[in-house]
Design an enzyme around this catalytic site. Structure first.
Site, mmCIF file in Angstrom:
data_model
loop_
_atom_site.group_PDB
_atom_site.id
_atom_site.type_symbol
_atom_site.label_atom_id
_atom_site.label_comp_id
_atom_site.label_asym_id
_atom_site.label_seq_id
_atom_site.Cartn_x
_atom_site.Cartn_y
_atom_site.Cartn_z
ATOM 1 N N GLU A 28 55.976 11.736 -26.046
ATOM 2 C CA GLU A 28 54.839 12.957 -25.024
ATOM 3 C C GLU A 28 54.410 13.216 -26.047
ATOM 4 O O GLU A 28 55.013 14.477 -26.490
ATOM 5 C CB GLU A 28 55.221 13.711 -23.611
ATOM 6 C CG GLU A 28 55.180 12.848 -23.244
ATOM 7 C CD GLU A 28 56.429 14.018 -21.742
ATOM 8 O OE1 GLU A 28 56.492 14.779 -21.813
ATOM 9 O OE2 GLU A 28 56.171 13.386 -20.939
ATOM 10 N N GLN A 46 39.687 20.259 -25.094
ATOM 11 C CA GLN A 46 39.093 19.850 -26.114
ATOM 12 C C GLN A 46 40.111 18.863 -27.427
ATOM 13 O O GLN A 46 40.941 19.481 -27.922
ATOM 14 C CB GLN A 46 37.737 20.068 -26.844
ATOM 15 C CG GLN A 46 36.841 19.217 -28.164
ATOM 16 C CD GLN A 46 35.846 19.816 -28.616
ATOM 17 O OE1 GLN A 46 34.759 20.590 -27.787
ATOM 18 N NE2 GLN A 46 35.557 19.724 -30.108
ATOM 19 N N ARG A 59 39.262 18.487 -46.139
ATOM 20 C CA ARG A 59 38.873 18.706 -45.242
ATOM 21 C C ARG A 59 39.273 20.409 -44.471
ATOM 22 O O ARG A 59 40.569 20.467 -43.866
ATOM 23 C CB ARG A 59 38.444 18.004 -43.244
ATOM 24 C CG ARG A 59 37.812 16.389 -43.547
ATOM 25 C CD ARG A 59 38.092 15.816 -42.587
ATOM 26 N NE ARG A 59 37.757 14.313 -42.457
ATOM 27 C CZ ARG A 59 36.867 14.017 -42.144
ATOM 28 N NH1 ARG A 59 35.892 15.022 -41.541
ATOM 29 N NH2 ARG A 59 36.605 12.700 -41.696
ATOM 30 N N HIS A 62 38.697 25.519 -42.267
ATOM 31 C CA HIS A 62 38.043 26.052 -41.030
ATOM 32 C C HIS A 62 38.031 26.409 -39.794
ATOM 33 O O HIS A 62 39.535 26.966 -39.532
ATOM 34 C CB HIS A 62 37.276 24.739 -40.788
ATOM 35 C CG HIS A 62 36.443 23.067 -41.822
ATOM 36 N ND1 HIS A 62 36.715 21.836 -41.079
ATOM 37 C CD2 HIS A 62 35.605 24.114 -42.189
ATOM 38 C CE1 HIS A 62 35.921 21.327 -41.872
ATOM 39 N NE2 HIS A 62 35.810 22.199 -42.737
ATOM 40 N N LYS A 72 44.633 25.401 -32.449
ATOM 41 C CA LYS A 72 44.646 24.164 -32.672
ATOM 42 C C LYS A 72 46.385 23.411 -32.709
ATOM 43 O O LYS A 72 46.780 24.431 -33.492
ATOM 44 C CB LYS A 72 43.845 23.556 -33.742
ATOM 45 C CG LYS A 72 42.273 24.116 -34.204
ATOM 46 C CD LYS A 72 41.782 23.599 -35.191
ATOM 47 C CE LYS A 72 40.385 24.022 -35.522
ATOM 48 N NZ LYS A 72 39.785 23.087 -36.956
ATOM 49 N N HIS A 119 42.323 26.809 -41.227
ATOM 50 C CA HIS A 119 42.379 24.748 -40.906
ATOM 51 C C HIS A 119 42.268 24.312 -41.873
ATOM 52 O O HIS A 119 41.303 23.947 -42.458
ATOM 53 C CB HIS A 119 42.819 24.685 -39.828
ATOM 54 C CG HIS A 119 42.675 22.906 -39.322
ATOM 55 N ND1 HIS A 119 42.616 22.303 -39.575
ATOM 56 C CD2 HIS A 119 44.346 22.677 -39.472
ATOM 57 C CE1 HIS A 119 43.319 21.003 -39.329
ATOM 58 N NE2 HIS A 119 44.669 21.861 -39.231
ATOM 59 N N TYR A 132 43.342 16.248 -32.831
ATOM 60 C CA TYR A 132 43.992 17.857 -32.631
ATOM 61 C C TYR A 132 42.867 18.081 -31.769
ATOM 62 O O TYR A 132 42.158 17.683 -30.894
ATOM 63 C CB TYR A 132 43.667 18.480 -33.595
ATOM 64 C CG TYR A 132 42.528 18.560 -33.884
ATOM 65 C CD1 TYR A 132 41.634 19.479 -33.971
ATOM 66 C CD2 TYR A 132 41.862 17.738 -35.175
ATOM 67 C CE1 TYR A 132 40.239 19.950 -34.728
ATOM 68 C CE2 TYR A 132 40.477 18.173 -35.946
ATOM 69 C CZ TYR A 132 39.969 19.109 -35.653
ATOM 70 O OH TYR A 132 38.668 19.401 -36.069
ATOM 71 N N LYS A 168 29.194 21.454 -46.593
ATOM 72 C CA LYS A 168 30.295 22.527 -46.066
ATOM 73 C C LYS A 168 30.878 22.910 -46.643
ATOM 74 O O LYS A 168 31.309 24.516 -46.998
ATOM 75 C CB LYS A 168 30.144 22.482 -44.484
ATOM 76 C CG LYS A 168 30.652 23.727 -43.678
ATOM 77 C CD LYS A 168 31.329 23.134 -42.212
ATOM 78 C CE LYS A 168 32.139 24.089 -41.943
ATOM 79 N NZ LYS A 168 32.843 24.191 -40.713
ATOM 80 N N ASP A 169 31.692 22.282 -46.880
ATOM 81 C CA ASP A 169 33.140 22.340 -47.729
ATOM 82 C C ASP A 169 32.882 23.025 -49.018
ATOM 83 O O ASP A 169 33.577 23.959 -49.524
ATOM 84 C CB ASP A 169 34.254 21.632 -47.716
ATOM 85 C CG ASP A 169 35.236 21.313 -45.791
ATOM 86 O OD1 ASP A 169 34.504 22.391 -45.134
ATOM 87 O OD2 ASP A 169 35.494 20.765 -45.744
#
Length: 187
Positions: A28, A46, A59, A62, A72, A119, A132, A168-169
């Site tokens: 779980e 989400q 990545r 953010h 998250k 993150h 995530y 973007k990064d």
């Protein structure tokens, strides 16, 4: 579920129990009742799933600003990552400090990155998949980033060459040019 603290208060490692037999194993990854008893009552709304084909894909770093800030819960379901959280809560005694945790399918670890933290992650294996949960939906007008290689943060990514980055990064501002919308002690 094993719950471990990290060097940054509020960022924790969750390692679910695995139940195995000759077919494999079952776990779980989140149980709302069990986690609420441990003080983690989070309304997940989400789920996200990314795949990075190349080793050395970065990545991040953010965040999503209030009023759509997100907690998250991150896990790696294929491959391997170094998952990173950076405290950007104004007034925090840990402001600008980071913690990194290796997440793999084999170790089953998950990293809880709360609101007020940047993150990011770097892939350490090809075809890495990361999943995530988030406590708010994606809101483009609240989306932001800080530069992945900011010298004031000093994350040791363990890269052997240039990273694979999004536009973007590559264009993200440095921490010193970032006005954090997060305040320590405020939800």
């Amino acid at each position: 579920m094993q719950i471990e603290p990290t060097e940054l208060p509020d960022v924790i490692i969750l390692t679910p129990r695995r139940f195995g037999d000759d077919r494999g194993w079952f776990t779980e990854t989140w149980n709302a009742g069990t986690m609420a008893q441990a003080g983690l009552d989070l309304p997940w709304v989400q789920d996200n799933h990314s795949m990075s084909a190349v080793v050395g894909t970065v990545r991040g770093l953010h965040f999503q600003a209030p009023p759509r800030a997100q907690d998250k819960l991150v896990r790696c379901s294929r491959g391997a990552i170094l998952d990173v959280a950076v405290d950007v809560r104004v007034g925090s005694p840990h402001f600008g400090r980071w913690v990194g945790v290796e997440l793999t399918p084999e170790n089953g670890r998950q990293l809880l990155v709360p609101k007020g933290f940047l993150h990011g992650f770097v892939t350490r294996a090809p075809m890495t998949e990361v999943q995530y949960k988030c406590t708010d939906v994606y809101a483009p007008d609240c989306d932001g980033a800080v530069r992945w290689d900011d010298p004031d943060i000093g994350i040791v990514w363990g890269l052997s060459g240039a990273p694979v980055l999004s536009a973007k990064d590559q264009a993200a501002p440095l921490l010193r040019d970032f006005k954090s919308p997060f305040v320590w002690g405020q939800a």
